[in-house]
Scaffold this motif. Structure first.
Motif, PDB file in Angstrom:
ATOM      1  N   MET A   1       0.974  -1.259   0.225  1.00 43.65           N
ATOM      2  CA  MET A   1      -0.148   0.129   0.039  1.00 43.65           C
ATOM      3  C   MET A   1       0.602   1.201  -0.586  1.00 43.65           C
ATOM      4  SD  MET A   1      -2.947   1.094   2.925  1.00 43.65           S
ATOM      5  CE  MET A   1      -2.186   1.298   3.876  1.00 43.65           C
ATOM      6  N   ALA A   2       2.331   1.110   0.563  1.00 41.62           N
ATOM      7  CA  ALA A   2       2.840   2.072   1.379  1.00 41.62           C
ATOM      8  C   ALA A   2       3.121   2.229  -0.041  1.00 41.62           C
ATOM      9  CB  ALA A   2       3.831   2.125   1.746  1.00 41.62           C
ATOM     10  N   LEU A   3       4.099   1.394  -1.079  1.00 39.13           N
ATOM     11  CA  LEU A   3       4.301   1.982  -2.537  1.00 39.13           C
ATOM     12  C   LEU A   3       4.077   2.356  -3.310  1.00 39.13           C
ATOM     13  CD1 LEU A   3       7.413  -0.449  -4.337  1.00 39.13           C
ATOM     14  CD2 LEU A   3       5.697  -1.545  -4.103  1.00 39.13           C
ATOM     15  N   ASN A   4       2.647   1.745  -3.876  1.00 38.14           N
ATOM     16  CA  ASN A   4       1.994   1.712  -4.285  1.00 38.14           C
ATOM     17  C   ASN A   4       1.319   3.871  -4.296  1.00 38.14           C
ATOM     18  OD1 ASN A   4       1.776   0.038  -6.151  1.00 38.14           O
ATOM     19  ND2 ASN A   4      -0.039  -0.914  -4.245  1.00 38.14           N
ATOM     20  N   PHE A   5       1.176   3.981  -2.656  1.00 43.76           N
ATOM     21  CA  PHE A   5       0.908   5.220  -2.446  1.00 43.76           C
ATOM     22  C   PHE A   5       2.069   6.545  -3.277  1.00 43.76           C
ATOM     23  CE2 PHE A   5       1.864   8.844   0.052  1.00 43.76           C
ATOM     24  CZ  PHE A   5       0.914  10.432  -0.297  1.00 43.76           C
ATOM     25  N   GLY A   6       2.961   6.008  -2.488  1.00 46.43           N
ATOM     26  CA  GLY A   6       3.778   6.525  -3.859  1.00 46.43           C
ATOM     27  C   GLY A   6       4.654   6.831  -4.946  1.00 46.43           C
ATOM     28  N   GLN A   7       4.148   5.485  -6.014  1.00 42.17           N
ATOM     29  CA  GLN A   7       4.415   5.310  -7.181  1.00 42.17           C
ATOM     30  C   GLN A   7       3.263   6.425  -7.532  1.00 42.17           C
ATOM     31  OE1 GLN A   7       4.829   1.080  -8.235  1.00 42.17           O
ATOM     32  NE2 GLN A   7       6.793   1.603  -8.680  1.00 42.17           N
ATOM     33  N   LEU A   8       1.783   6.264  -7.260  1.00 40.76           N
ATOM     34  CA  LEU A   8       0.630   6.519  -8.148  1.00 40.76           C
ATOM     35  C   LEU A   8       1.294   8.221  -7.571  1.00 40.76           C
ATOM     36  CD1 LEU A   8      -1.324   4.041  -7.237  1.00 40.76           C
ATOM     37  CD2 LEU A   8      -0.297   4.339  -9.828  1.00 40.76           C
ATOM     38  N   ALA A   9       0.589   8.790  -6.444  1.00 40.74           N
ATOM     39  CA  ALA A   9       0.346   9.355  -6.361  1.00 40.74           C
ATOM     40  C   ALA A   9       2.061  10.564  -6.427  1.00 40.74           C
ATOM     41  CB  ALA A   9      -0.025   9.754  -4.616  1.00 40.74           C
ATOM     42  N   PHE A  10       2.711  10.636  -5.958  1.00 39.16           N
ATOM     43  CA  PHE A  10       3.506  11.549  -6.845  1.00 39.16           C
ATOM     44  C   PHE A  10       4.161  10.911  -8.359  1.00 39.16           C
ATOM     45  CE2 PHE A  10       4.124  11.247  -2.295  1.00 39.16           C
ATOM     46  CZ  PHE A  10       4.574  11.748  -1.744  1.00 39.16           C
ATOM     47  N   PHE A  11       3.689  10.329  -8.804  1.00 45.70           N
ATOM     48  CA  PHE A  11       4.200  10.230 -10.439  1.00 45.70           C
ATOM     49  C   PHE A  11       3.373  11.275 -11.426  1.00 45.70           C
ATOM     50  CE2 PHE A  11       3.163   9.052 -14.777  1.00 45.70           C
ATOM     51  CZ  PHE A  11       4.869   8.534 -15.258  1.00 45.70           C
ATOM     52  N   SER A  12       2.032  11.209 -11.037  1.00 51.84           N
ATOM     53  CA  SER A  12       1.246  12.656 -11.774  1.00 51.84           C
ATOM     54  C   SER A  12       1.265  13.606 -10.950  1.00 51.84           C
ATOM     55  CB  SER A  12      -0.529  12.030 -11.299  1.00 51.84           C
ATOM     56  OG  SER A  12      -1.176  10.927 -11.297  1.00 51.84           O
ATOM     57  N   PHE A  43       8.029   5.719   1.392  1.00 51.16           N
ATOM     58  CA  PHE A  43       7.457   5.086   2.426  1.00 51.16           C
ATOM     59  C   PHE A  43       6.859   3.503   2.356  1.00 51.16           C
ATOM     60  CE2 PHE A  43       5.154   9.392   0.559  1.00 51.16           C
ATOM     61  CZ  PHE A  43       5.372   9.849   1.380  1.00 51.16           C
ATOM     62  N   SER A  44       7.472   3.206   1.697  1.00 55.87           N
ATOM     63  CA  SER A  44       7.957   1.348   1.742  1.00 55.87           C
ATOM     64  C   SER A  44       8.687   0.974   2.870  1.00 55.87           C
ATOM     65  CB  SER A  44       7.509   0.992   0.458  1.00 55.87           C
ATOM     66  OG  SER A  44       8.587   1.295  -0.398  1.00 55.87           O
ATOM     67  N   LEU A  45      10.006   1.549   2.489  1.00 50.99           N
ATOM     68  CA  LEU A  45      11.463   0.715   3.139  1.00 50.99           C
ATOM     69  C   LEU A  45      11.374   1.169   4.927  1.00 50.99           C
ATOM     70  CD1 LEU A  45      13.479  -0.338   2.460  1.00 50.99           C
ATOM     71  CD2 LEU A  45      15.183   2.182   2.709  1.00 50.99           C
ATOM     72  N   PRO A  46      10.380   1.350   5.106  1.00 49.86           N
ATOM     73  CA  PRO A  46      10.417   1.326   6.999  1.00 49.86           C
ATOM     74  C   PRO A  46       9.852  -0.152   7.078  1.00 49.86           C
ATOM     75  CG  PRO A  46       9.688   3.314   6.770  1.00 49.86           C
ATOM     76  CD  PRO A  46       9.957   2.830   4.678  1.00 49.86           C
ATOM     77  N   PHE A  47       8.427  -0.546   5.822  1.00 51.35           N
ATOM     78  CA  PHE A  47       7.853  -1.559   6.291  1.00 51.35           C
ATOM     79  C   PHE A  47       8.486  -3.037   5.645  1.00 51.35           C
ATOM     80  CE2 PHE A  47       4.262   1.291   5.283  1.00 51.35           C
ATOM     81  CZ  PHE A  47       3.669   1.242   6.935  1.00 51.35           C
ATOM     82  N   ASP A  48       9.506  -2.416   5.007  1.00 51.74           N
ATOM     83  CA  ASP A  48      10.092  -3.392   4.018  1.00 51.74           C
ATOM     84  C   ASP A  48      10.603  -4.267   5.290  1.00 51.74           C
ATOM     85  OD1 ASP A  48      10.869  -6.056   1.770  1.00 51.74           O
ATOM     86  OD2 ASP A  48      13.064  -4.850   1.897  1.00 51.74           O
ATOM     87  N   PHE A  49      11.909  -2.429   5.752  1.00 51.16           N
ATOM     88  CA  PHE A  49      12.839  -3.473   6.948  1.00 51.16           C
ATOM     89  C   PHE A  49      12.203  -4.363   7.785  1.00 51.16           C
ATOM     90  CE2 PHE A  49      14.838  -1.738  10.374  1.00 51.16           C
ATOM     91  CZ  PHE A  49      16.669  -2.496  10.296  1.00 51.16           C
ATOM     92  N   GLU A  81      18.398   2.074  17.802  1.00 47.54           N
ATOM     93  CA  GLU A  81      18.821   2.092  16.657  1.00 47.54           C
ATOM     94  C   GLU A  81      18.117   3.363  16.147  1.00 47.54           C
ATOM     95  OE1 GLU A  81      19.598  -1.259  13.443  1.00 47.54           O
ATOM     96  OE2 GLU A  81      18.444  -2.375  15.886  1.00 47.54           O
ATOM     97  N   GLY A  82      17.489   4.431  16.448  1.00 51.18           N
ATOM     98  CA  GLY A  82      17.137   5.853  15.831  1.00 51.18           C
ATOM     99  C   GLY A  82      16.131   5.352  14.307  1.00 51.18           C
ATOM    100  N   ILE A  83      15.578   6.175  14.174  1.00 50.89           N
ATOM    101  CA  ILE A  83      14.894   6.416  13.045  1.00 50.89           C
ATOM    102  C   ILE A  83      15.500   6.106  12.008  1.00 50.89           C
ATOM    103  CG2 ILE A  83      13.721   8.661  12.508  1.00 50.89           C
ATOM    104  CD1 ILE A  83      11.348   6.578  13.356  1.00 50.89           C
ATOM    105  N   LEU A  84      16.518   6.338  11.461  1.00 53.10           N
ATOM    106  CA  LEU A  84      17.443   6.666  10.265  1.00 53.10           C
ATOM    107  C   LEU A  84      17.332   5.023  10.044  1.00 53.10           C
ATOM    108  CD1 LEU A  84      19.283  10.374  10.270  1.00 53.10           C
ATOM    109  CD2 LEU A  84      17.078   9.592   8.965  1.00 53.10           C
ATOM    110  N   SER A  85      17.424   4.487  10.833  1.00 51.86           N
ATOM    111  CA  SER A  85      18.164   3.027  10.433  1.00 51.86           C
ATOM    112  C   SER A  85      16.789   2.167   9.629  1.00 51.86           C
ATOM    113  CB  SER A  85      18.097   1.662  12.611  1.00 51.86           C
ATOM    114  OG  SER A  85      16.832   1.864  12.566  1.00 51.86           O
ATOM    115  N   PHE A  86      16.256   2.701   9.388  1.00 53.38           N
ATOM    116  CA  PHE A  86      14.908   2.239   8.962  1.00 53.38           C
ATOM    117  C   PHE A  86      15.192   2.367   7.509  1.00 53.38           C
ATOM    118  CE2 PHE A  86      11.966   2.836  12.475  1.00 53.38           C
ATOM    119  CZ  PHE A  86      11.531   1.333  12.512  1.00 53.38           C
ATOM    120  N   TYR A  87      15.833   3.420   7.342  1.00 57.22           N
ATOM    121  CA  TYR A  87      16.697   3.978   5.872  1.00 57.22           C
ATOM    122  C   TYR A  87      17.579   3.007   5.085  1.00 57.22           C
ATOM    123  CZ  TYR A  87      12.131   6.355   5.725  1.00 57.22           C
ATOM    124  OH  TYR A  87      10.719   6.871   5.685  1.00 57.22           O
TER     125      TYR A  87
END
Length: 100
Positions: A1-12, A43-49, A81-87
């Motif tokens: 869902m986060a991946l699709n949001f990032g792709q669809l909303a920001f591409f348009s 948007f999707s990397l934190p979920f994948d991590f 680990e800090g919030i940046l560890s998700f990235y």
């Protein structure tokens, strides 16, 4: 869902904003795609991590798992680990998403 949001909303949105530039239509599409890929990754990397961390967890010496679920894992990693560890690995993840 986060991946699709990032792709669809920001591409348009990116495509719309690049429309009135002097860039060629192909470059506009490529630029909009690169921007959408960035936000899809963001948007999707934190979920994948978190998913990967849950999949790779091993039992502690007392037999319990370190994380009880997605939210528990997210909270513990953010605290320790800090919030940046998700990235971590963002560039590789972005390149993998964008170039596939």
């Amino acid at each position: 869902m986060a991946l699709n949001f990032g792709q669809l909303a920001f591409f348009s949105e990116a495509k719309q904003r690049l429309k009135d530039t002097s860039l060629s239509p192909n470059v506009q599409t490529f630029g909009a795609s690169a921007i959408a890929g960035f936000f899809a990754s963001f948007f999707s990397l934190p979920f994948d991590f978190t998913k990967t961390r849950l999949q790779k967890q091993t039992r502690l010496s007392n037999g319990e798992l370190p994380y009880k679920g997605m939210l528990d894992c997210f909270a513990k990693v953010a605290r320790k680990e800090g919030i940046l560890s998700f990235y971590r690995g963002f560039g590789t993840y972005y390149a993998g998403l964008h170039l596939m």
